[in-house]
Design an enzyme around this catalytic site. Sequence first.
Site, PDB file in Angstrom:
ATOM      1  N   ASP A 345       0.853  -1.186   0.000  1.00 43.73           N
ATOM      2  CA  ASP A 345       0.000   0.000   0.000  1.00 43.73           C
ATOM      3  C   ASP A 345       0.875   1.217   0.000  1.00 43.73           C
ATOM      4  OD1 ASP A 345      -2.347  -1.258   0.333  1.00 43.73           O
ATOM      5  OD2 ASP A 345      -2.410  -1.061   2.506  1.00 43.73           O
ATOM      6  N   ASP A 650      -4.566  -2.976   4.853  1.00 42.43           N
ATOM      7  CA  ASP A 650      -5.000  -2.488   6.158  1.00 42.43           C
ATOM      8  C   ASP A 650      -6.506  -2.547   6.355  1.00 42.43           C
ATOM      9  OD1 ASP A 650      -5.413  -0.506   4.348  1.00 42.43           O
ATOM     10  OD2 ASP A 650      -3.956   0.892   5.208  1.00 42.43           O
TER      11      ASP A 650
HETATM   12  P1  ATP Z   1      -3.502   2.925  -0.023  1.00 39.84           P
HETATM   13  O1  ATP Z   1      -4.371   1.912  -0.643  1.00 39.84           O
HETATM   14  O2  ATP Z   1      -2.157   3.007  -0.588  1.00 39.84           O
HETATM   15  O3  ATP Z   1      -3.511   2.944   1.467  1.00 39.84           O
HETATM   16  P2  ATP Z   1      -5.228   5.147  -0.060  1.00 39.84           P
HETATM   17  O4  ATP Z   1      -5.292   5.269   1.401  1.00 39.84           O
HETATM   18  O5  ATP Z   1      -5.068   6.410  -0.831  1.00 39.84           O
HETATM   19  O6  ATP Z   1      -4.084   4.298  -0.560  1.00 39.84           O
HETATM   20  P3  ATP Z   1      -7.939   4.539  -0.059  1.00 39.84           P
HETATM   21  O7  ATP Z   1      -7.968   4.697   1.413  1.00 39.84           O
HETATM   22  O8  ATP Z   1      -8.711   3.458  -0.718  1.00 39.84           O
HETATM   23  O9  ATP Z   1      -6.506   4.384  -0.566  1.00 39.84           O
HETATM   24  O10 ATP Z   1      -8.392   5.941  -0.649  1.00 39.84           O
HETATM   25  C1  ATP Z   1      -8.648   6.102  -2.002  1.00 39.84           C
HETATM   26  C2  ATP Z   1      -9.143   7.493  -2.261  1.00 39.84           C
HETATM   27  O11 ATP Z   1     -10.347   7.725  -1.559  1.00 39.84           O
HETATM   28  C3  ATP Z   1      -8.188   8.585  -1.787  1.00 39.84           C
HETATM   29  O12 ATP Z   1      -7.280   8.947  -2.785  1.00 39.84           O
HETATM   30  C4  ATP Z   1      -9.114   9.728  -1.476  1.00 39.84           C
HETATM   31  O13 ATP Z   1      -9.398  10.501  -2.640  1.00 39.84           O
HETATM   32  C5  ATP Z   1     -10.397   9.046  -1.069  1.00 39.84           C
HETATM   33  N1  ATP Z   1     -10.510   8.992   0.393  1.00 39.84           N
HETATM   34  C6  ATP Z   1      -9.639   8.519   1.275  1.00 39.84           C
HETATM   35  N2  ATP Z   1     -10.080   8.631   2.537  1.00 39.84           N
HETATM   36  C7  ATP Z   1     -11.292   9.205   2.450  1.00 39.84           C
HETATM   37  C8  ATP Z   1     -12.299   9.558   3.391  1.00 39.84           C
HETATM   38  N3  ATP Z   1     -12.136   9.376   4.694  1.00 39.84           N
HETATM   39  N4  ATP Z   1     -13.424  10.113   2.919  1.00 39.84           N
HETATM   40  C9  ATP Z   1     -13.621  10.285   1.622  1.00 39.84           C
HETATM   41  N5  ATP Z   1     -12.734   9.965   0.695  1.00 39.84           N
HETATM   42  C10 ATP Z   1     -11.577   9.429   1.076  1.00 39.84           C
END
Ligand code: ATP
Length: 918
Positions: A345, A650
């Site tokens: 990730d 995660d």
């Molecule tokens: P990784 O998979 O590497 O941990 P990540 O944390 O960016 O990456 P996700 O958590 O799936 O992956 O988030 C994807 C997208 O969703 C983010 O780029 C963001 O635009 C959006 N996002 C993340 N957290 C939130 C939230 N709490 N509320 C709304 N949108 C969110």
Amino acid sequence: MEFYKKAKEEVIEEFLVDTKTGLNHEQILKQRELHGENKLPDEEEESYLATFLKSFKEPIVIVLLGAVALSFASSYYAFQFQNDSKHGMEALYEAIAILILIIINAFLGFYQEISARKSLNALKEMNNRYVTVLRNGQFEKILSTELVTGDIVKASIGDFVEADVRWIETNELQVIESHLTGEADAISKHTDAILETTELGDRHNMGFSGSSVSGGQGLGIVVAVGEHTELGKIAKLIQAVENRTSPLQNTVHKLTKTLMQVSAGIVAFTLVVGIIQAGELSIASITSVLSTSIALAVASIPDALPAVLSIVLTIGAAKMAKNKGLIKSLNSVETLGSTSYICSDKTGTLTKNEMTVTHFYTNGHYYEVSGLGYTPEGEIRSLSDAEQEPSYSAFIAGGLLCNESALKEVEGKFVPFGNPTEIALTVLGQKAGRTKTQLLESHELIRTLPFTSDRKTMSVIVKKGDNYLLYIKGAPDVLVEKSRALLIDGELNTEESEKQKFITTVNDYANEALRTLAVGYRILSKEEAEQGQLEDLEKDIILTGVAGIIDPAREEVKASVKTLQDASVEVVMITGDHENTARAIAYNLGIVKSKEAKVIKGIEIEEMTDEELYAVVKTTNVYARVSPEHKQRIVKQLQKHGEVVGMTGDGVNDAPALRAADIGIAMGIAGTEVTKDSADLILLDDKFTTIEKTVENGRTIYANIKNFIRHELTTNVAEVLSLILGLLFFTVSIGNVDYTTPTLTALMVLWVNMVSDAVPSFALGYDVAESDIMNEKPRDPKESVLANYTWSRVLIRGTIMGLMVFVAFVWAAKQGMSSNEAQTVAFLTLVYGQLWHVFDARSSQTLFRRNPFGNPRLVLAVVFAGISSFLVTIIPFFNVVMGTAPLSLPVYLLVLFVPALPTFILSGIKEIFKVKIW
Ligand code: ATP
């Protein structure tokens, strides 16, 4: 009456708990006294006696017991029929000494097993689960075993339900209870009483221990703990057995078995030789070779191997845990050594997960924000037109309302609570002089549709005056898809050019490695607001703006990526984030070498067949906007290429991908309980660098195991060969040495196997990494520990050592030494030969490649083995028992230094001519 039939108020009253503050200290103690700890009955541990007796069932011990019986028989025969009390006493001593050794061995085995068990239990303990509970007015995280009835627990997506609860508050709560009901789909939960009698699976206002939360949130009151839960009632049926033996242990087990058969063959062979040499089948002809047979039986089995192996594996695991990599089964130690792909990730693992909004675009204007981190100090500066009045209030309000984080000032410091992406918006709000609390004075929160990484959005529904509004935030590309207009200068705008400008802004932010998050809203009817389904609500959005959020890369990751790449382990980033953000960060960290590197997006994976994905997985290092199910597909295709894949995760939906991976890796701090449960490796500090260290540890442990196996087997070959040569070629007495004298006595062989060889071997298991271990390719997972020149090294070195021992024996006889002296010469030649050899065995190449003092334990072990082996030749007691005899100083010097020759000569030739086979 059962709890599901009661109204929630009734249940709350029954437990006398205040739902605002939870239980207090006295209530907790009282409840614990009443219902006990929240623990299922432990699997019965093997008793100490059973553990102790277990070692007597080891095949090696059985062989040794056979040797004892033979020695007793031989002693009896000598006294009774041959009137040879010297021989009789010798055989008797031999029998008693072997028996004592068996008992010592049993104690050692017992001690090792107990300490291994302790390490394993300690590892298991570190792997405890936690729950969020309301106590004394505060939510806190406690060990799940500390839950008591009456506790108010909060369960969010990715948590396990850790006791049986009656839900008293639910927010789109969905739970998987397949372990109890077999139903794999998530079940929606509510808080209303159920009047009719129902099956477990239909009690939708209850949560059951062991289920996992797959969506939403809930607050429940604990009604049963430990064995009183539904899970507790059936626990005996499903108690998982985690103690799988590792492939290495299986290989060694098989090897010992084979060697036992070889040993039986050799013993039979010696008896036949004895009979042939005597020319008749008589008890005398058998007893003449009996001592050799017994010595051979003992010589052909690497006695210490299984014990050393299991302890080295367990201690290796404990060492990894100390370095923050907690592995859950010994199998993983081996798998880590052959891991060839690490899919990681981004957020939190490669980056710090400390988010700050540095730029945003809203209402048609660009803004820049100063100040990093969670202290809400900084300025918002307009980039479009410095003179203009700020017009970002709708954007800030959306980001604050659609937000579950909080920023509290504790002793002058700002402490963030919640999701870092949301904290960044809370901090931005404060920089703009707004807080969620202020907004809630005019907005009533009605529903929350929590964030999931599948949707990549989160929404709240609020009531403002008589109006209902949905505020949504999420990945900009997703929100653009769902939008019908943009808010530009306070007006709704549907022009394509504005939409394009928005998209370009998102791309520009992402190109600068910023994480992007868009905010929007929609007006709802009362009915929609109260009852609408998620799919129908998150659409026709009006976009208010997008934030560019910096999430700095962890500094140490770059070096770790390089180390892994040098070790031929590919590093792949799989993220939910935007394609450009992912590429930019991957480039900064050295995961890809070009700023234009290929990035495959989740949607593209969706459209690919497995074959198409198979064709590209080996050439792709960055995947963006990926959903958890894509991860599983990527793992599978990489595995089809024969790769051994480590995959981090995660979120709760990552669990299947983690299970599919060869090494599922979960985050210890940020990871959900469900992911931790499906992982093989838990990063206690959430750091990518820990993966690299664990891979290195895995490789080192495996290499060490390989080294000591090779060393031990070399000794066995040398012992067997010297004894057989004695039997076949020492057929005429020389000087004072009778032709029936075996090259080594059985006790000498036992001494070598259990002391002078085993102790240094054990130290080999603790060796530090060979300096180039992270420059090598990962080990082929199918390759046996004995492959790759292990056998040839063992056979060649062992044969030369065996020849040398035999020659030393004959030489001593020719010098006119007594039988015992000649055997002592042979014994010390073997002991010291092997003590020199151990420095060669600890290298995958030769002893010249490693600092001989690099492993102080080994040096100590060698000194101990060397001195104690010398002492047993001069202490009269051992002279009698083992058949040793003191030698003259020149002979001691000869047996100390001459046996070094083969090791030095062979290693020298190997260095010069790059030979591999020895
Ligand atoms: P990784 O998979 O590497 O941990 P990540 O944390 O960016 O990456 P996700 O958590 O799936 O992956 O988030 C994807 C997208 O969703 C983010 O780029 C963001 O635009 C959006 N996002 C993340 N957290 C939130 C939230 N709490 N509320 C709304 N949108 C969110």
